[in-house]
Design a protein around this motif. Structure first.
Motif, PDB file in Angstrom:
ATOM      1  N   THR A 128      20.035 -34.986 -18.817  1.00 36.03           N
ATOM      2  CA  THR A 128      19.710 -35.910 -19.910  1.00 36.03           C
ATOM      3  C   THR A 128      18.422 -36.658 -19.618  1.00 36.03           C
ATOM      4  OG1 THR A 128      22.048 -36.185 -20.425  1.00 36.03           O
ATOM      5  CG2 THR A 128      20.556 -37.890 -21.227  1.00 36.03           C
ATOM      6  N   SER A 129      18.252 -37.090 -18.397  1.00 37.62           N
ATOM      7  CA  SER A 129      17.044 -37.814 -18.009  1.00 37.62           C
ATOM      8  C   SER A 129      15.818 -36.917 -18.115  1.00 37.62           C
ATOM      9  CB  SER A 129      17.192 -38.358 -16.587  1.00 37.62           C
ATOM     10  OG  SER A 129      18.316 -39.215 -16.513  1.00 37.62           O
ATOM     11  N   GLU A 130      15.930 -35.681 -17.687  1.00 39.13           N
ATOM     12  CA  GLU A 130      14.814 -34.742 -17.796  1.00 39.13           C
ATOM     13  C   GLU A 130      14.483 -34.455 -19.258  1.00 39.13           C
ATOM     14  OE1 GLU A 130      12.665 -33.789 -15.595  1.00 39.13           O
ATOM     15  OE2 GLU A 130      13.718 -34.875 -14.034  1.00 39.13           O
ATOM     16  N   ALA A 131      15.500 -34.362 -20.106  1.00 38.01           N
ATOM     17  CA  ALA A 131      15.266 -34.160 -21.538  1.00 38.01           C
ATOM     18  C   ALA A 131      14.537 -35.372 -22.122  1.00 38.01           C
ATOM     19  CB  ALA A 131      16.583 -33.922 -22.265  1.00 38.01           C
ATOM     20  N   ALA A 132      14.868 -36.562 -21.634  1.00 41.02           N
ATOM     21  CA  ALA A 132      14.176 -37.774 -22.088  1.00 41.02           C
ATOM     22  C   ALA A 132      12.709 -37.734 -21.680  1.00 41.02           C
ATOM     23  CB  ALA A 132      14.868 -39.011 -21.518  1.00 41.02           C
ATOM     24  N   PHE A 133      12.436 -37.370 -20.435  1.00 42.79           N
ATOM     25  CA  PHE A 133      11.046 -37.213 -19.993  1.00 42.79           C
ATOM     26  C   PHE A 133      10.322 -36.198 -20.880  1.00 42.79           C
ATOM     27  CE2 PHE A 133      12.248 -38.964 -15.731  1.00 42.79           C
ATOM     28  CZ  PHE A 133      11.199 -39.858 -15.572  1.00 42.79           C
ATOM     29  N   ASP A 134      10.965 -35.069 -21.147  1.00 44.35           N
ATOM     30  CA  ASP A 134      10.361 -34.023 -21.971  1.00 44.35           C
ATOM     31  C   ASP A 134      10.069 -34.502 -23.390  1.00 44.35           C
ATOM     32  OD1 ASP A 134      10.503 -32.321 -19.799  1.00 44.35           O
ATOM     33  OD2 ASP A 134      12.283 -31.235 -20.544  1.00 44.35           O
ATOM     34  N   ALA A 135      10.900 -35.423 -23.894  1.00 41.22           N
ATOM     35  CA  ALA A 135      10.724 -35.958 -25.245  1.00 41.22           C
ATOM     36  C   ALA A 135       9.673 -37.065 -25.299  1.00 41.22           C
ATOM     37  CB  ALA A 135      12.060 -36.481 -25.771  1.00 41.22           C
ATOM     38  N   GLY A 136       9.142 -37.448 -24.138  1.00 40.26           N
ATOM     39  CA  GLY A 136       8.111 -38.475 -24.107  1.00 40.26           C
ATOM     40  C   GLY A 136       8.620 -39.865 -23.790  1.00 40.26           C
TER      41      GLY A 136
END
Length: 81
Positions: free
Chosen positions: A36-44
């Motif tokens: 989830t945290s990596e997806a947040a980084f990927d989303a900006g």
């Protein structure tokens, strides 16, 4: 993603923050929290919130590892005591 300046001289952060209270307080597995945290980084998302009491310290332990693939000045990790 939209960004705003945090205070007068602080860096810009995403208008959306990812908090860790529910993730660690409800016992979500660490690999899911990391994903989830990596997806947040990927989303900006560049603004993350935690505290030493979330998950009895598990949140801050995980945040000691999660951003290791990201430049230190590319995100803000807010914590409280």
């Amino acid at each position: 993603m939209k960004y705003r300046r945090l205070g007068d001289s602080a860096p810009e952060v995403s208008e959306i923050a990812l908090g860790s209270w529910l993730a660690f307080a409800s016992g979500i597995e660490k690999d899911q929290v990391v994903a989830t945290s990596e997806a947040a980084f990927d989303a900006g998302i560049t603004f993350f919130d935690t505290a030493n009491v979330y998950g009895r310290g598990a949140a801050e332990d995980a945040w000691g590892e999660i951003p290791s693939k990201h430049l230190q000045d590319s995100y803000v990790l807010a914590t409280k005591v």
